[in-house]
Write an enzyme that holds these catalytic residues in place. Structure first.
Site, short mmCIF file in Angstrom:
data_model
loop_
_atom_site.label_atom_id
_atom_site.label_comp_id
_atom_site.label_asym_id
_atom_site.label_seq_id
_atom_site.Cartn_x
_atom_site.Cartn_y
_atom_site.Cartn_z
N VAL A 28 33.06 33.29 34.02
CA VAL A 28 33.52 33.52 35.33
C VAL A 28 33.36 35.41 35.50
O VAL A 28 33.59 36.10 34.75
CB VAL A 28 35.17 33.61 35.15
CG1 VAL A 28 35.71 33.80 36.43
CG2 VAL A 28 35.56 31.95 35.00
N PHE A 29 32.84 35.58 36.79
CA PHE A 29 32.69 36.96 37.13
C PHE A 29 33.97 37.41 37.89
O PHE A 29 34.40 36.89 38.72
CB PHE A 29 31.18 37.08 37.87
CG PHE A 29 31.07 38.44 38.55
CD1 PHE A 29 30.78 39.50 37.58
CD2 PHE A 29 31.19 38.92 39.94
CE1 PHE A 29 30.38 40.74 37.92
CE2 PHE A 29 31.09 40.11 40.07
CZ PHE A 29 30.44 41.15 39.29
N GLY A 30 34.45 38.63 37.34
CA GLY A 30 35.57 39.49 38.05
C GLY A 30 35.12 40.46 38.55
O GLY A 30 34.18 41.44 38.13
N TYR A 31 35.52 40.78 40.02
CA TYR A 31 34.96 42.04 40.69
C TYR A 31 36.30 42.72 41.41
O TYR A 31 36.20 43.77 41.83
CB TYR A 31 33.97 41.76 41.74
CG TYR A 31 34.76 40.70 42.63
CD1 TYR A 31 35.14 40.80 43.92
CD2 TYR A 31 34.57 39.21 42.69
CE1 TYR A 31 35.79 40.01 44.80
CE2 TYR A 31 34.69 38.36 43.42
CZ TYR A 31 35.41 38.87 44.66
OH TYR A 31 35.93 37.71 45.55
N SER A 71 40.84 42.40 40.55
CA SER A 71 41.87 42.59 39.68
C SER A 71 41.58 42.06 38.35
O SER A 71 42.14 42.41 37.12
CB SER A 71 43.38 42.17 39.87
OG SER A 71 43.31 40.76 40.29
N GLU A 122 44.00 32.94 42.09
CA GLU A 122 42.95 33.27 43.00
C GLU A 122 43.06 32.28 44.33
O GLU A 122 42.16 31.84 44.86
CB GLU A 122 41.64 33.17 42.65
CG GLU A 122 41.35 33.86 41.23
CD GLU A 122 41.68 35.57 41.53
OE1 GLU A 122 41.46 36.12 42.63
OE2 GLU A 122 41.97 36.18 40.52
#
Length: 227
Positions: A5-8, A10, A87
């Site tokens: 999973v990519f977080g950009y 928080s 999300e």
């Protein structure tokens, strides 16, 4: 089985779920924008916050963090359930290639999941769309929700990007504009109401009028005979 999973937003500084590996890197063809409403974390339905989403843009790259979840379907399910609750304003899950800084041409991981949103106000009720920088800053400076205020979300993202060594001009510019709004709101003072000159003269005259005790002589024995 492995899930990435990519977080950009928080997720960069507060993933909130169990993961087995965290890797710094970027994805291509997307840029970070504050065009998505948040009504249950950093804002309310009456006063939504502005949070990050991604917008397609050729030649753009977006730095962030990829999280790897290993251990089988059950572990992946738990992580995804948590992420989908958190999300919930994002209506899309897109699979992208993830690149590391030491090899920007060859994907380090393919099929990385990233939460994005449909950029359409009709089909996506959480999509706010772009706005002038000053308007966005005022909204972010004043929005609050159950998980905190909107401005801290922005400031924490600014700090997280600094900490990973990839500050972003757009985030810095927006954060500085929010600071400007906050500074203006704290320095505003109520201007004292100036009394009209005629009223001041009248009040002054009234204050100068002697009282009965000042005019009449004091005769204690005379007072006693009248009681």
């Amino acid at each position: 089985m492995v899930m990435w999973v990519f977080g950009y937003g928080s997720l960069v500084w507060n993933p909130g779920f169990h993961y087995d590996e965290k890797v710094l890197g970027f994805i291509k063809g997307y840029k970070r924008v504050f065009d998505l409403a948040c009504i249950d974390h950093r804002g309310t339905p009456e006063h939504p916050a502005r949070t990050c989403t991604l917008e397609k843009a050729e030649e753009a790259i977006c730095w962030g963090t990829a999280f790897c979840v290993r251990g089988g379907p059950e572990k992946e399910r738990l992580a995804m359930e948590y992420l989908e609750r958190r999300e919930c304003e994002y209506d899309l899950k897109t699979c992208v290639d993830f690149y590391k800084e030491d090899d920007p041409l060859k994907p380090a991981v393919t099929g990385v999941i990233v939460f994005t949103s449909t950029p359409d106000k009709v089909s996506n009720k959480y999509y706010l769309g772009p706005a002038p920088l000053e308007d966005m800053a005022r909204q972010i400076a004043t929005a609050n929700g159950p998980c905190g205020n909107n401005r801290d979300y922005l400031f924490l993202l600014e700090k997280a990007m600094h900490d990973i060594g990839h500050e972003e001009d757009y985030v810095i510019e927006l954060a500085n504009e929010v600071r400007k709004v906050l500074a203006e709101s704290t320095t505003k003072k109520v201007t004292p109401v100036k009394e009209p000159r005629a009223s001041r003269i009248a009040n002054k005259s009234k204050n100068n009028v002697p009282t009965a005790h000042q005019i009449l002589p004091h005769h204690p024995e005379a007072v006693a005979t009248t009681i």
